[in-house]
Design a protein around this motif. Structure first.
Motif, PDB file in Angstrom:
ATOM      1  N   ASN A 124     -36.546 -21.802 -75.201  1.00 60.38           N
ATOM      2  CA  ASN A 124     -37.366 -22.256 -76.311  1.00 60.38           C
ATOM      3  C   ASN A 124     -36.642 -23.385 -77.017  1.00 60.38           C
ATOM      4  O   ASN A 124     -35.515 -23.207 -77.496  1.00 60.38           O
ATOM      5  CB  ASN A 124     -37.623 -21.094 -77.284  1.00 60.38           C
ATOM      6  CG  ASN A 124     -38.501 -21.499 -78.463  1.00 60.38           C
ATOM      7  OD1 ASN A 124     -38.095 -22.275 -79.320  1.00 60.38           O
ATOM      8  ND2 ASN A 124     -39.703 -20.941 -78.512  1.00 60.38           N
ATOM      9  N   GLU A 126     -36.965 -25.600 -80.148  1.00 56.12           N
ATOM     10  CA  GLU A 126     -37.654 -25.838 -81.410  1.00 56.12           C
ATOM     11  C   GLU A 126     -37.119 -27.133 -82.012  1.00 56.12           C
ATOM     12  O   GLU A 126     -35.902 -27.309 -82.133  1.00 56.12           O
ATOM     13  CB  GLU A 126     -37.426 -24.677 -82.378  1.00 56.12           C
ATOM     14  CG  GLU A 126     -38.143 -24.855 -83.705  1.00 56.12           C
ATOM     15  CD  GLU A 126     -37.434 -24.186 -84.860  1.00 56.12           C
ATOM     16  OE1 GLU A 126     -37.540 -24.712 -85.988  1.00 56.12           O
ATOM     17  OE2 GLU A 126     -36.741 -23.169 -84.648  1.00 56.12           O
ATOM     18  N   THR A 162     -40.453 -24.109 -73.321  1.00 59.69           N
ATOM     19  CA  THR A 162     -41.480 -24.104 -74.358  1.00 59.69           C
ATOM     20  C   THR A 162     -41.025 -25.001 -75.500  1.00 59.69           C
ATOM     21  O   THR A 162     -39.948 -24.805 -76.066  1.00 59.69           O
ATOM     22  CB  THR A 162     -41.719 -22.676 -74.894  1.00 59.69           C
ATOM     23  OG1 THR A 162     -42.280 -21.868 -73.861  1.00 59.69           O
ATOM     24  CG2 THR A 162     -42.691 -22.701 -76.084  1.00 59.69           C
ATOM     25  N   GLU A 164     -41.516 -26.041 -79.245  1.00 56.05           N
ATOM     26  CA  GLU A 164     -42.061 -25.285 -80.380  1.00 56.05           C
ATOM     27  C   GLU A 164     -41.795 -25.969 -81.712  1.00 56.05           C
ATOM     28  O   GLU A 164     -40.740 -26.581 -81.921  1.00 56.05           O
ATOM     29  CB  GLU A 164     -41.458 -23.871 -80.393  1.00 56.05           C
ATOM     30  CG  GLU A 164     -42.046 -22.943 -81.450  1.00 56.05           C
ATOM     31  CD  GLU A 164     -41.982 -21.496 -81.025  1.00 56.05           C
ATOM     32  OE1 GLU A 164     -42.379 -21.192 -79.871  1.00 56.05           O
ATOM     33  OE2 GLU A 164     -41.537 -20.665 -81.839  1.00 56.05           O
ATOM     34  N   LYS A 340     -38.851 -14.941 -81.241  1.00 58.78           N
ATOM     35  CA  LYS A 340     -38.514 -15.702 -80.036  1.00 58.78           C
ATOM     36  C   LYS A 340     -37.867 -14.785 -78.994  1.00 58.78           C
ATOM     37  O   LYS A 340     -38.201 -14.851 -77.803  1.00 58.78           O
ATOM     38  CB  LYS A 340     -37.556 -16.841 -80.380  1.00 58.78           C
ATOM     39  CG  LYS A 340     -38.132 -17.956 -81.226  1.00 58.78           C
ATOM     40  CD  LYS A 340     -37.075 -19.051 -81.436  1.00 58.78           C
ATOM     41  CE  LYS A 340     -37.541 -20.147 -82.351  1.00 58.78           C
ATOM     42  NZ  LYS A 340     -36.537 -21.200 -82.539  1.00 58.78           N
ATOM     43  N   PHE A 345     -37.232 -15.143 -74.244  1.00 58.36           N
ATOM     44  CA  PHE A 345     -36.477 -16.358 -73.929  1.00 58.36           C
ATOM     45  C   PHE A 345     -35.016 -16.018 -73.618  1.00 58.36           C
ATOM     46  O   PHE A 345     -34.413 -15.149 -74.255  1.00 58.36           O
ATOM     47  CB  PHE A 345     -36.550 -17.352 -75.087  1.00 58.36           C
ATOM     48  CG  PHE A 345     -37.910 -17.954 -75.261  1.00 58.36           C
ATOM     49  CD1 PHE A 345     -38.372 -18.909 -74.365  1.00 58.36           C
ATOM     50  CD2 PHE A 345     -38.738 -17.555 -76.304  1.00 58.36           C
ATOM     51  CE1 PHE A 345     -39.641 -19.461 -74.505  1.00 58.36           C
ATOM     52  CE2 PHE A 345     -40.005 -18.101 -76.456  1.00 58.36           C
ATOM     53  CZ  PHE A 345     -40.461 -19.051 -75.554  1.00 58.36           C
TER      54      PHE A 345
END
Length: 576
Positions: A124, A126, A162, A164, A340, A345
């Protein structure tokens, strides 16, 4: 095809042969054995530290082990020359065919040349996560570029990625936004207003107020605040997030997921997260020491609910609930990262501004505690960006009220130039963005120079067509690629798969811009040699087989440049 990995396998195979013959122990740890380009290209094509790092385990002098290893390596047909340097480094030169095979591998794999195999792991990333209180500005632009390029790099390296965005729609700042929009709503309904201190003054809120008036007319004008505030807050957040999505789109950034901070409140998710930490004996009531340095006048010791973050590497324990029962900002952040982890993840990455440096240890401690140390959190910090034009600091229009917007930046130079330039420095180094240099057509401008090389790869084929040639690069005789300049280009191509591995491991997408510049330099240099010496030109009507071979190399260069620019989110140019 990763030529460096292949040669490392040859080295490991030679070590296995030595172990099988009882020349060295069979249980040696080969983790630190590497095969890299030598610091001095004159020493060879590749070098291995095997003898240096294994000598102690083998109970031998490094040079003696190196000489023994060379005896095994010399039988491998990939290697044309092997020498021992200094105390025990082994330098190797490869046969020409090994380099020539790189061209075929790049053509056969196309855009997947250098791509890592799927590793079955989820990451992930972010990034941006700006408060939804206004347009994105230049600092957000750097975080957006770094985060998106890092996501592209990890995807190319084999991760399931991903992208985010964490929407900070649960704090006091969104109430300030709502009150600011309400003033613009009053203005849209014909009232004169004066933006009070503490509210957002930017003109970007004028159309939001107008849209609010279109939806509600004047029905909110005489409503008490407790009635209009929730409606205006929700409306304003939606409009600001639409603006943020639009700005990100201008930069070519598309998020996979937007997570609302507000969804954590009143749902029990924060409480459940703290119960998880409490079950690990990591939540307690205590009194923190006063801040280091000068003690604030209003500081007083008071019991608070604390997270025992020092148990996971932090400097001090951190408050998660105030004495009055209100959550600190850290509490929803912990709950968000637990979400998360619950999504499965294997790696978390938060790309933040340098002003969030104090956040890193506490958040790493929280993730370590929640995952029992199984899931790492990495936090790349992006330093400031200063804007220049013609060597002087540059101030663009500030219609946002207090800052230069991402939109203004992209409108000035375009998304591709913005993205590439933002990645010409490592994220934790300050960046001077000079508009004049970013747009000039010169070798000193990396983005132009790389795009120029890519355009030349297309120009070579147009030139061949003008000469009536239709070369078949898929069946070219690559053994004809023997000129030192051609081999220098191919050697650079060969490092691409290794570069992907290294950059992904260190989470450093800026390495790709440096690599592309080096590749463009080798390619453009060989092109320029052909301008002076016709025998070195890529297109030789008098030598169709040589032309096919050289244009095969040109295709390989295009494959790699296009892949690199693709990871960076920059569209390759066919003509300039």
């Amino acid at each position: 095809m990763n030529l460096f990995a292949e040669v490392k396998a040859v080295v490991v195979g030679a070590l296995d042969d030595l172990a099988a013959s009882s020349s060295i122990p069979t249980d040696m740890d080969l983790t630190n054995v590497t095969v890299d380009p030598p610091r001095d290209a004159g020493h060879g094509d590749m070098a291995t530290n095997a003898a240096m790092v294994l000598a102690k385990q083998a109970r031998m002098k490094p040079r003696d082990l190196a000489e023994m290893l060379v005896g095994k390596l010399s039988a491998n047909p990939k290697l044309a020359e092997i020498t021992v340097a200094g105390p025990g480094f082994i330098n190797m030169r490869l046969t020409a065919v090994e380099w020539q095979n790189v061209v075929k591998a790049a053509i056969d794999a196309g855009g997947d040349f250098g791509r890592g195999p799927a590793n079955g792991k989820k990451v992930n990333v972010e990034f941006v996560s700006a408060n939804p209180t206004g347009p994105l500005h230049v600092a957000h632009a750097r975080g957006a570029v770094v985060g998106d390029a890092l996501a592209g790099l990890l995807d190319f390296a084999g991760w399931d990625v991903t992208r985010e965005y964490y929407t900070n729609d649960g704090g006091a700042q969104v109430d300030v936004l709502a009150r600011s929009v309400y003033e613009r709503y009053r203005e849209a309904n014909g009232e004169e207003i004066a933006i009070a201190d503490g509210l957002y003054p930017g003109d970007y809120l004028i159309p939001v107020g107008q849209a609010l008036a279109e939806k509600y007319g004047d029905s909110l004008m005489d409503s008490p605040q407790e009635d209009w505030l929730p409606k205006v807050r929700e409306f304003a957040i939606d409009k600001m997030m639409d603006l943020i999505r639009r700005d990100l789109g201008k930069l070519g950034v598309q998020m996979d997921h937007f997570f609302s901070e507000k969804s954590l409140y009143g749902t029990g998710r924060i409480e459940d997260t703290l119960e998880t930490l409490k079950s690990k004996d990591l939540i307690y009531t205590g009194v923190l020491e006063p801040p280091k340095g000068k003690k604030p006048e209003d500081w007083e010791p008071r019991p608070q609910t604390l997270f025992r973050s020092t148990a996971h590497g932090d400097d001090v324990d951190r408050p998660i609930q105030k004495a009055d029962g209100a959550w600190t900002y850290f509490a929803p952040d912990i709950a968000y990262h637990k979400d998360k982890l619950d999504r499965g993840f294997d790696l978390l990455i938060d790309v933040l501004g340098a002003d969030h440096g104090g956040y890193v240890k506490r958040m790493k401690a929280a993730v370590s505690a929640l995952s029992d140390g199984q899931v790492p959190l990495n936090v790349p910090l992006c330093q400031i960006v200063r804007l220049f034009k013609d060597g002087a600091e540059f101030k663009m229009s500030k219609r946002a009220g207090t800052f230069v917007t991402l939109e203004d930046l992209v409108d000035e130079v375009g998304p591709g130039v913005t993205r590439f330039t933002m990645l010409t420095r490592k994220n934790d180094a300050p960046l001077d963005f000079d508009f004049t240099k970013a747009l000039e057509q010169a070798k000193e401008n990396p983005v132009w120079y790389v795009q120029y090389a890519n355009a030349r790869t297309h120009s070579a084929f147009r030139r061949a067509a003008e000469d009536g040639m239709t070369p078949d690069v898929s069946d070219a005789d690559l053994a004809l690629l023997t000129d030192p300049g051609e081999l220098a280009v191919i050697r650079q191509l060969a490092t691409w798969p290794r570069l992907i591995e290294t950059a992904a491991h260190h989470l450093e997408p800026h390495r790709i811009t440096f690599y592309l510049y080096d590749l463009a330099s080798e390619f453009n240099a060989q092109w320029n040699r052909g301008q002076d010496d016709p025998s070195l030109r890529f297109v030789r009507p008098d030598a169709p087989d040589l032309t096919s071979a050289r244009l095969a190399m040109v295709v390989a260069v295009r494959v790699v440049i296009s892949a690199g620019l693709g990871i960076l989110g920059v569209a390759p140019m066919k003509e300039m």
